[in-house]
Design a protein around this motif. Structure first.
Motif, PDB file in Angstrom:
ATOM      1  N   PHE A  46       0.813  -1.212   0.000  1.00  0.00           N
ATOM      2  CA  PHE A  46       0.000   0.000   0.000  1.00  0.00           C
ATOM      3  C   PHE A  46       0.852   1.269   0.000  1.00  0.00           C
ATOM      4  CE2 PHE A  46      -3.500  -2.789   0.739  1.00  0.00           C
ATOM      5  CZ  PHE A  46      -4.629  -2.074   0.339  1.00  0.00           C
ATOM      6  N   TRP A  49       1.846   1.890  -3.598  1.00  0.00           N
ATOM      7  CA  TRP A  49       0.665   2.469  -4.246  1.00  0.00           C
ATOM      8  C   TRP A  49       0.517   3.935  -3.836  1.00  0.00           C
ATOM      9  CZ3 TRP A  49      -4.827  -0.133  -3.421  1.00  0.00           C
ATOM     10  CH2 TRP A  49      -5.820   0.648  -4.040  1.00  0.00           C
ATOM     11  N   ASP A  50       0.612   4.183  -2.559  1.00  0.00           N
ATOM     12  CA  ASP A  50       0.459   5.532  -2.002  1.00  0.00           C
ATOM     13  C   ASP A  50       1.503   6.491  -2.577  1.00  0.00           C
ATOM     14  OD1 ASP A  50      -0.499   7.512  -0.362  1.00  0.00           O
ATOM     15  OD2 ASP A  50      -0.349   6.355   1.477  1.00  0.00           O
ATOM     16  N   TYR A 132      -7.929   6.586  -9.475  1.00  0.00           N
ATOM     17  CA  TYR A 132      -8.229   6.023  -8.158  1.00  0.00           C
ATOM     18  C   TYR A 132      -9.392   5.043  -8.238  1.00  0.00           C
ATOM     19  CZ  TYR A 132      -9.096   5.778  -3.105  1.00  0.00           C
ATOM     20  OH  TYR A 132      -9.289   5.343  -1.807  1.00  0.00           O
ATOM     21  N   ASN A 136      -8.360   1.091  -7.797  1.00  0.00           N
ATOM     22  CA  ASN A 136      -8.972   0.633  -6.559  1.00  0.00           C
ATOM     23  C   ASN A 136      -9.883  -0.576  -6.809  1.00  0.00           C
ATOM     24  OD1 ASN A 136      -9.301   0.914  -3.796  1.00  0.00           O
ATOM     25  ND2 ASN A 136     -10.911   2.429  -3.950  1.00  0.00           N
ATOM     26  N   GLU A 205     -14.833   5.702  -3.061  1.00  0.00           N
ATOM     27  CA  GLU A 205     -13.786   4.723  -3.368  1.00  0.00           C
ATOM     28  C   GLU A 205     -13.038   4.259  -2.113  1.00  0.00           C
ATOM     29  OE1 GLU A 205     -14.201   7.144  -7.183  1.00  0.00           O
ATOM     30  OE2 GLU A 205     -14.251   7.530  -5.018  1.00  0.00           O
ATOM     31  N   ASP A 206     -13.021   5.095  -1.088  1.00  0.00           N
ATOM     32  CA  ASP A 206     -12.297   4.725   0.129  1.00  0.00           C
ATOM     33  C   ASP A 206     -12.904   3.505   0.816  1.00  0.00           C
ATOM     34  OD1 ASP A 206     -10.546   6.782  -0.269  1.00  0.00           O
ATOM     35  OD2 ASP A 206     -10.936   7.814   1.624  1.00  0.00           O
ATOM     36  N   TYR A 209     -11.187   0.743  -0.909  1.00  0.00           N
ATOM     37  CA  TYR A 209      -9.795   0.770  -0.457  1.00  0.00           C
ATOM     38  C   TYR A 209      -9.683   0.113   0.917  1.00  0.00           C
ATOM     39  CZ  TYR A 209      -5.200   2.984   0.511  1.00  0.00           C
ATOM     40  OH  TYR A 209      -3.882   3.238   0.808  1.00  0.00           O
ATOM     41  N   ASN A 210     -10.618   0.446   1.791  1.00  0.00           N
ATOM     42  CA  ASN A 210     -10.630  -0.129   3.134  1.00  0.00           C
ATOM     43  C   ASN A 210     -10.871  -1.639   3.088  1.00  0.00           C
ATOM     44  OD1 ASN A 210     -10.629   0.036   6.039  1.00  0.00           O
ATOM     45  ND2 ASN A 210     -12.849  -0.162   5.961  1.00  0.00           N
ATOM     46  N   SER A 212      -9.954  -3.676   0.673  1.00  0.00           N
ATOM     47  CA  SER A 212      -8.702  -4.302   0.228  1.00  0.00           C
ATOM     48  C   SER A 212      -7.676  -4.338   1.354  1.00  0.00           C
ATOM     49  CB  SER A 212      -8.118  -3.536  -0.963  1.00  0.00           C
ATOM     50  OG  SER A 212      -9.007  -3.508  -2.041  1.00  0.00           O
TER      51      SER A 212
END
Length: 236
Positions: A46, A49-50, A132, A136, A205-206, A209-210, A212
Motif C-alpha cells: 500500500f 501504491w500511495d 483512483y 482501486n 472509493e475509500d 480501499y478499506n 482491500s
C-alpha cells in the motif's frame, strides 16, 4: 497544535487495541507473530501504491496537519497509518471472533466473491479515465480472488462481519482526514481521478480501499496462523 492532527488520529486508532492487547480473553498479543508480518507485507504494497498516487497527483497531504517529516514523498503519519489502522482493524476482527463464535455471515462469503468481483472488474473498466476509481476496483477484485483461491469461504464470513463493524470508526477517522471537522482536508483528493461521490466528506472509493486493506491483512494473518497450527498438529 493542528500539526499534530494526523499523528493524533494514528495514536487514537491504536490506543485502545494496544492497551487491551494483553488481556486474558482475546489474548491479542499472542497473535503478534502473525499480525506484524501481515501488517508489514500489506504496508509495503500500500505504501508503494500511495507513493505513486501522490507522485501522480491522485492525492496529496496537507502540510498544515502533519509534522513535516516525509519519507519517499509520504509524511511520517501516512507511514504510521498502515501500522495503526490494520492493528486496530484486526483487533476488531479477533474480538468479534471471540464474542461471536458462530460465523453468522459465512453463507454470504461465496456470494460476495461471485457478485462483487465481476462488479468491481466491470466498474474498473468503465472508469479507466479515473485512476483512483479504476485501480482501486481492480485491486480489490484481485485481493478477493486471491483470498478465495487460497482459503475458499473459510474466513470470508468473519471478514464481512469485521468489515461492517470497522466501517464505523473508518468513517469517523476518514471523515476527519478528508475535512469533515477541519478547515481544510488532511488528505486532499484530486476529484478528476475519482467519481466525486462522497459519504460525508469521504470519497466512496475509500470504502473499497478499506476492503482491500482489511482483507489483505486478514489473508496474510490467517495464512501465517494456519501454517503454525498445521505444523503444531503435525508435530503431535
Amino acid at each position: 497544535m493542528e500539526k499534530f492532527l494526523y499523528l493524533s488520529l494514528n495514536l487514537f486508532a491504536i490506543s485502545y487495541p494496544l492497551a487491551r492487547s494483553f488481556e486474558s480473553r482475546v489474548k491479542y498479543s499472542k497473535q503478534w507473530y502473525a499480525l506484524f508480518p501481515a501488517i508489514l507485507i500489506t504496508g509495503v504494497i500500500f505504501l508503494i501504491w500511495d507513493h505513486y498516487f501522490t507522485l501522480w497527483g491522485v492525492w496529496e497531504f496537507n502540510p498544515r496537519y502533519n509534522l513535516g517529516y516525509s519519507f519517499f514523498g509520504l509524511p511520517l503519519e501516512e507511514w504510521l497509518f498502515f501500522l495503526t489502522v490494520p492493528y486496530a482493524c484486526i483487533f476488531i476482527y479477533e474480538v468479534l471472533i471471540y464474542f461471536f463464535p458462530k460465523d453468522i455471515f459465512k453463507p454470504a462469503g461465496k456470494p460476495l466473491v461471485f457478485v462483487l468481483v465481476p462488479l468491481l472488474i466491470g466498474f474498473g473498466f468503465l472508469h479507466l479515465d479515473k485512476m483512483y476509481t479504476s485501480v482501486n476496483a481492480f485491486f480489490a477484485a484481485a485481493v478477493l480472488i486471491l483470498h478465495f483461491v487460497i482459503f475458499g469461504d473459510k474466513y470470508l464470513g468473519r471478514f464481512i462481519f469485521a468489515y461492517l463493524v470497522v466501517l464505523i470508526p473508518f468513517f469517523l477517522c476518514n471523515g476527519i482526514l478528508t475535512g469533515g471537522m477541519t478547515e481544510e482536508p488532511v488528505v486532499i483528493y484530486n476529484n478528476s481521478e475519482n467519481l466525486g461521490i462522497r459519504i460525508w466528506t469521504v470519497p466512496i472509493e475509500d470504502t473499497v480501499y478499506n476492503l482491500s486493506l482489511l482483507l489483505l491483512n486478514i489473508s496474510i494473518f490467517e495464512f501465517i496462523r494456519s501454517r503454525k497450527t498445521f505444523h503444531s498438529s503435525k508435530s503431535l
